[in-house]
Design a protein around this motif. Structure first.
Motif, PDB file in Angstrom:
ATOM      1  N   GLY A   1       0.899  -1.195   0.031  1.00 33.98           N
ATOM      2  CA  GLY A   1      -0.079   0.032   0.240  1.00 33.98           C
ATOM      3  C   GLY A   1       0.761   1.231  -0.058  1.00 33.98           C
ATOM      4  N   LEU A   2       2.149   1.106   0.014  1.00 36.13           N
ATOM      5  CA  LEU A   2       2.947   2.302  -0.149  1.00 36.13           C
ATOM      6  C   LEU A   2       2.942   2.922  -1.461  1.00 36.13           C
ATOM      7  N   ASN A   3       3.368   4.257  -1.102  1.00 40.32           N
ATOM      8  CA  ASN A   3       3.597   5.129  -2.469  1.00 40.32           C
ATOM      9  C   ASN A   3       4.558   4.667  -3.225  1.00 40.32           C
ATOM     10  N   SER A   4       4.351   4.857  -4.591  1.00 45.92           N
ATOM     11  CA  SER A   4       5.198   4.448  -5.851  1.00 45.92           C
ATOM     12  C   SER A   4       6.667   4.863  -5.601  1.00 45.92           C
TER      13      SER A   4
ATOM     14  N   ARG B   1      12.997   0.803  -2.356  1.00 49.49           N
ATOM     15  CA  ARG B   1      13.032   0.155  -0.912  1.00 49.49           C
ATOM     16  C   ARG B   1      12.372  -1.177  -1.042  1.00 49.49           C
ATOM     17  N   ARG B   2      10.956  -0.810  -1.363  1.00 52.43           N
ATOM     18  CA  ARG B   2      10.301  -2.342  -1.383  1.00 52.43           C
ATOM     19  C   ARG B   2      10.690  -3.289  -2.163  1.00 52.43           C
ATOM     20  N   ALA B   3      11.350  -2.944  -3.091  1.00 50.57           N
ATOM     21  CA  ALA B   3      11.990  -4.294  -3.939  1.00 50.57           C
ATOM     22  C   ALA B   3      13.202  -4.751  -3.324  1.00 50.57           C
TER      23      ALA B   3
ATOM     24  N   THR C   1      10.157  -8.133  10.403  1.00 54.75           N
ATOM     25  CA  THR C   1       9.002  -8.013  11.218  1.00 54.75           C
ATOM     26  C   THR C   1       8.221  -6.766  10.939  1.00 54.75           C
ATOM     27  N   MET C   2       7.163  -6.439  11.369  1.00 53.46           N
ATOM     28  CA  MET C   2       6.591  -5.385  10.994  1.00 53.46           C
ATOM     29  C   MET C   2       7.402  -3.988  11.452  1.00 53.46           C
ATOM     30  N   GLU C   3       7.776  -3.977  12.814  1.00 54.99           N
ATOM     31  CA  GLU C   3       8.634  -2.963  13.235  1.00 54.99           C
ATOM     32  C   GLU C   3       9.798  -2.655  12.397  1.00 54.99           C
ATOM     33  N   GLN C   4      10.344  -3.746  11.736  1.00 53.02           N
ATOM     34  CA  GLN C   4      11.592  -3.464  11.135  1.00 53.02           C
ATOM     35  C   GLN C   4      11.318  -2.800   9.725  1.00 53.02           C
ATOM     36  N   ALA C   5      10.136  -3.284   9.138  1.00 50.73           N
ATOM     37  CA  ALA C   5       9.564  -2.841   7.907  1.00 50.73           C
ATOM     38  C   ALA C   5       9.216  -1.425   8.085  1.00 50.73           C
ATOM     39  N   ILE C   6       8.582  -1.029   8.964  1.00 49.17           N
ATOM     40  CA  ILE C   6       8.231   0.259   9.156  1.00 49.17           C
ATOM     41  C   ILE C   6       9.194   1.312   9.446  1.00 49.17           C
ATOM     42  N   SER C   7      10.302   0.861  10.242  1.00 48.11           N
ATOM     43  CA  SER C   7      11.638   1.562  10.402  1.00 48.11           C
ATOM     44  C   SER C   7      12.425   1.817   9.094  1.00 48.11           C
ATOM     45  N   ALA C   8      12.395   0.738   8.258  1.00 46.68           N
ATOM     46  CA  ALA C   8      13.278   0.811   7.209  1.00 46.68           C
ATOM     47  C   ALA C   8      12.214   1.978   6.116  1.00 46.68           C
ATOM     48  N   ILE C   9      10.965   1.946   6.079  1.00 49.29           N
ATOM     49  CA  ILE C   9      10.344   3.031   5.205  1.00 49.29           C
ATOM     50  C   ILE C   9      10.469   4.214   5.601  1.00 49.29           C
TER      51      ILE C   9
END
Length: 319
Positions: free
Chosen positions: A219-222, A227-229, A239-247
């Motif tokens: 659901g992130l912006n394009s 970073r998503r790839a 984990t969810m916390e790690q993914a949020i921190s990276a974005i």
């Protein structure tokens, strides 16, 4: 010193009294400390045996209906647990048969406190439905049965649709995550999974978290595509916390690049304007007679057309 065969000296009554008084003064402080300790212990035990009632803070969330029940119930139970009063809504503290006894009066007073607090956290329309019920546990039970909606498939379906349609758009990552977590929390409440064994619960929670990490990334912006790839390119999902921190880190980097580009563009425009204005071209003026020549100080002409230079033999003549 008296000899071995001498008669022992006698002690008078006054001397014996003086010795006893001196001994009493010597141990007086110790006796006072022991007495104080025993008295303090008694008062402490009395305090521990007496139940204290602390004031309850007002809820920030009012019960308006089905949609607000989950948040309202969570806040209400948390506050009551912090004051050791949850037993009065969960039915663990039963009403005393002898109301005039000490325990009966304590139950009646505490029940009235919790009941009034619950009624103040309800909307006026809902409060009218339960205001005549005298026991706080009965009010809690009735509200839960009416508004909890646990197992309600319509509510669960509505939340699932909102999750599927949710995307970041132009909002910040923090706001996007906040909305996601709110919907996930509501879905867990209305569509809970009951498992008996700890290992099964752990496996199910890990599976749910993986799906939610994918939902968050998809659901992130394009602008976060790179970073998503990179995250999907790893062998295991974070984990969810790690993914949020990276974005969020990527969002900060992109914002800094945008600000840097804007500052650089502004500096380039200012530099170009400075070159144009600082050249050899005369600036347009509204009245030429107001300007003075830098050579002779007379108004009406510029230095390149000064009569002093033209007629002064300095090689600066004009046509």
């Amino acid at each position: 010193m008296a000899g071995e065969g001498s008669t022992p000296a006698t002690v008078s009554t006054s001397e014996l009294a003086a010795v006893l008084r001196a001994r009493d003064e010597r141990y007086k402080n110790m006796f006072d400390a022991l007495t104080k300790q025993q008295g303090g212990g008694g008062r402490r035990q009395e305090t521990e045996g007496r139940e204290e009632i602390h004031p309850l803070q007002m809820l920030l969330v009012k019960l308006e209906g089905l949609e607000s029940y989950a948040s309202w119930a969570e806040h209400a139970e948390t506050i009551l647990v912090s004051r050791k009063l949850e037993g009065y809504i969960l039915g663990m503290v039963e009403k005393q048969a002898e109301e005039e006894s000490k325990e009966g009066q304590m139950w009646r007073m505490t029940n009235a406190l919790v009941r009034a607090w619950l009624l103040s956290s309800l909307s006026p329309k809902i409060a009218k439905q339960v205001e005549r019920i005298k026991e706080a546990s009965e009010i809690w039970r009735l509200l839960k049965g009416t508004f909890s909606g646990v197992g309600n498939e319509m509510i669960a379906c509505k939340i699932q649709k909102e999750l599927q349609a949710l995307s970041q758009g132009e909002r910040y990552v923090v706001d996007y995550v906040s909305e996601l977590k709110r919907l996930w929390s509501d879905l867990d409440f209305y569509d809970s999974i009951d498992l008996e064994y700890g290992k099964c619960i752990e496996k199910v929670n890990k599976c749910i978290e993986k799906r939610r990490v994918r939902d968050f990334l998809n659901g992130l912006n394009s602008k976060f595509e790179n970073r998503r790839a990179a995250i999907y390119g790893n062998t295991t999902l974070p984990t969810m916390e790690q993914a949020i921190s990276a974005i969020i880190s990527e969002e900060t980097r992109l914002n800094l690049e945008t600000v840097g580009s804007a500052i650089q563009g502004t500096a380039q425009r200012r530099s170009a304007l400075y070159v144009v204005e600082g050249g050899n071209y005369p600036r347009p003026t509204t009245d030429l007679t107001e300007k003075k020549c830098f050579e002779c100080g007379q108004p009406g002409h510029f230095r390149f057309a000064c009569p002093e230079l033209i007629g002064g033999g300095r090689g600066r003549g004009q046509d």
